[in-house]
Design an enzyme around this catalytic site. Structure first.
Site, short mmCIF file in Angstrom:
data_model
loop_
_atom_site.label_atom_id
_atom_site.label_comp_id
_atom_site.label_asym_id
_atom_site.label_seq_id
_atom_site.Cartn_x
_atom_site.Cartn_y
_atom_site.Cartn_z
N HIS A 1 6.63 -1.61 11.78
CA HIS A 1 5.86 -2.49 10.67
C HIS A 1 4.49 -2.34 11.09
CE1 HIS A 1 4.87 -5.82 8.29
NE2 HIS A 1 5.30 -6.89 9.16
N HIS B 1 9.37 4.19 2.54
CA HIS B 1 9.21 2.70 2.38
C HIS B 1 10.49 2.01 2.02
CE1 HIS B 1 7.48 -1.32 1.55
NE2 HIS B 1 6.52 -0.77 2.41
N ASP C 1 0.11 3.25 5.69
CA ASP C 1 -0.17 3.55 7.11
C ASP C 1 -0.63 5.02 7.51
OD1 ASP C 1 0.51 0.71 8.19
OD2 ASP C 1 2.47 1.42 8.09
#
Length: 392
Positions: free
Chosen positions: A235, A274, A326
């Protein structure tokens, strides 16, 4: 296999747990929106403070509403002496997310929320003020702990800050212990990252906060739950993991060797794929542009950007997997001089507004969240005749 076990959705994939008016994630032809506004437009046109107001209160602020919010955030920077003492007692080896989780709990004992089930479902202003308090203090909190252990300095927050400093400026000024305004591009990176990370529907940490809220627990417990969930590498901790992956690589050839080896060993390459976005994360393009812009500066790291771009291309060609938010966030933060282990705390500053928007929704139409499981253990049985209970 029973029909009951056939109904199991591991990871709650595809399960609609509730209704929400906060954001859309991965809807066809829409992508990511906050309260109906496209994330690309918000990142281009708004400050994080405006987006924070939007998420928590449902509309973009007027000039007077924004001014009042900023005034409250200035007061929110203050760290009580008791909190500073607690931060000093935490070891230098602690994970920064553990520091924030602890700091959140300590502040909750010093400035507790009144727990009244009736009031909490109807009057959300006290909750929103706690959210502002935490959002404003999380940056100073983690950097007070950081400088105490890294520099041996008890950070005097007020000596570096001015009343017109944004939350992104507060973080950068305190990180580098400087009174002058931060580099505009560095500030843009942090402010934009706050916007991009502020909300993402029922992501793991948000859902965790709603589970805690559904018990009618206090706001600090809800946020501490979310911080603990965000800490994980799958996460919020993913951007740190990306930087640990890329930093040792010297050139694109080493990048290719890394990808080859990890794919051969069937290892996860952090920053790709994802649950929701199958054709690309809309936040990635914004982060990628910022990382590219930084890399073109004299002090930038063009090799890091080139390696990142090469790895991204290889993953698309070989695994049909796209970079998520990210991946380029890591190289953007790194080029701003932000220590890797402080990446995820930045995520906390941003996501607190999203968490609280969902806590408001949960409290407004609450039902305790309590799913069931399909039992697969032993059938009912008698105690063995040979069993003898130990005597005290």
């Amino acid at each position: 296999m029973t029909s009951e076990s056939n109904d199991i959705r591991k990871g709650l994939v595809g399960v609609l747990a509730d209704k929400s008016a906060v954001s859309t994630v991965g809807k066809k032809d829409i992508g990511l929106t906050y309260r109906g506004y496209r994330i690309e437009d918000l990142a281009k046109e708004c400050s994080f403070e405006e987006v924070m107001f939007l998420l928590m209160r449902g509309h973009l602020p007027s000039a007077s509403e924004l001014r009042a919010l900023k005034q409250r955030l200035v007061k929110a920077r203050h760290l009580p002496n008791e909190l500073k003492v607690a931060l000093e007692q935490l070891p230098a080896t602690a994970h920064p997310m553990d520091v924030l989780r602890t700091g959140c709990s300590v502040l909750g004992t010093l400035e507790p929320e009144e727990v009244d089930n009736v009031k909490m479902t109807k009057d959300h202003e006290p909750l929103l003020r706690i959210a502002e308090r935490l959002t404003g203090s999380f940056g100073p909190m983690i950097l007070y702990w950081y400088h105490y252990h890294v520099s041996g300095v008890r950070l005097d927050v007020d000596s570096f800050l001015e009343d017109d400093d944004s939350l992104s400026q507060v973080f950068l000024k305190l990180l580098f212990r400087q009174s002058e305004k931060p580099d505009p591009l560095h500030n843009k990176v942090v402010d934009t990252s706050y916007i991009l990370y502020a909300e993402h529907d029922f992501a793991a940490s948000t859902f965790a906060s709603r589970v805690t809220a559904s018990t009618m627990s206090d706001a600090y417990s809800c946020i501490a739950t979310a911080i603990g969930t965000l800490r994980g590498n799958l996460h919020g901790g993913a951007n740190e993991a990306v930087m640990h992956l890329l930093e040792p690589l010297k050139d694109t050839q080493e990048g290719q060797q890394m990808v080859d080896q990890k794919l051969k060993n069937k290892e996860v390459i952090m920053g790709f794929g994802h649950r929701i976005y199958k054709n690309g994360d809309p936040r990635n393009a914004v982060f990628k542009d910022l990382s590219r812009e930084l890399s073109k500066r004299p002090e930038g790291k063009p090799a890091l950007y080139a390696i990142s771009e090469h790895v991204e291309k290889l993953m698309e060609e070989r695994k049909w997997m796209y970079a998520n938010a990210d991946f380029y966030a890591a190289s953007a933060y790194h080029q701003c001089g932000i220590p890797t282990y402080l990446f995820t705390p930045l995520f906390v500053v941003a996501r607190t507004s999203g968490w609280v928007a969902h806590i408001v929704e949960q409290r407004s139409a609450n039902k305790i969240i309590r799913p069931s499981s399909h039992y697969v253990g032993p059938q009912e049985r008698d105690m063995p005749s040979t069993f003898v209970r130990s005597k005290l």
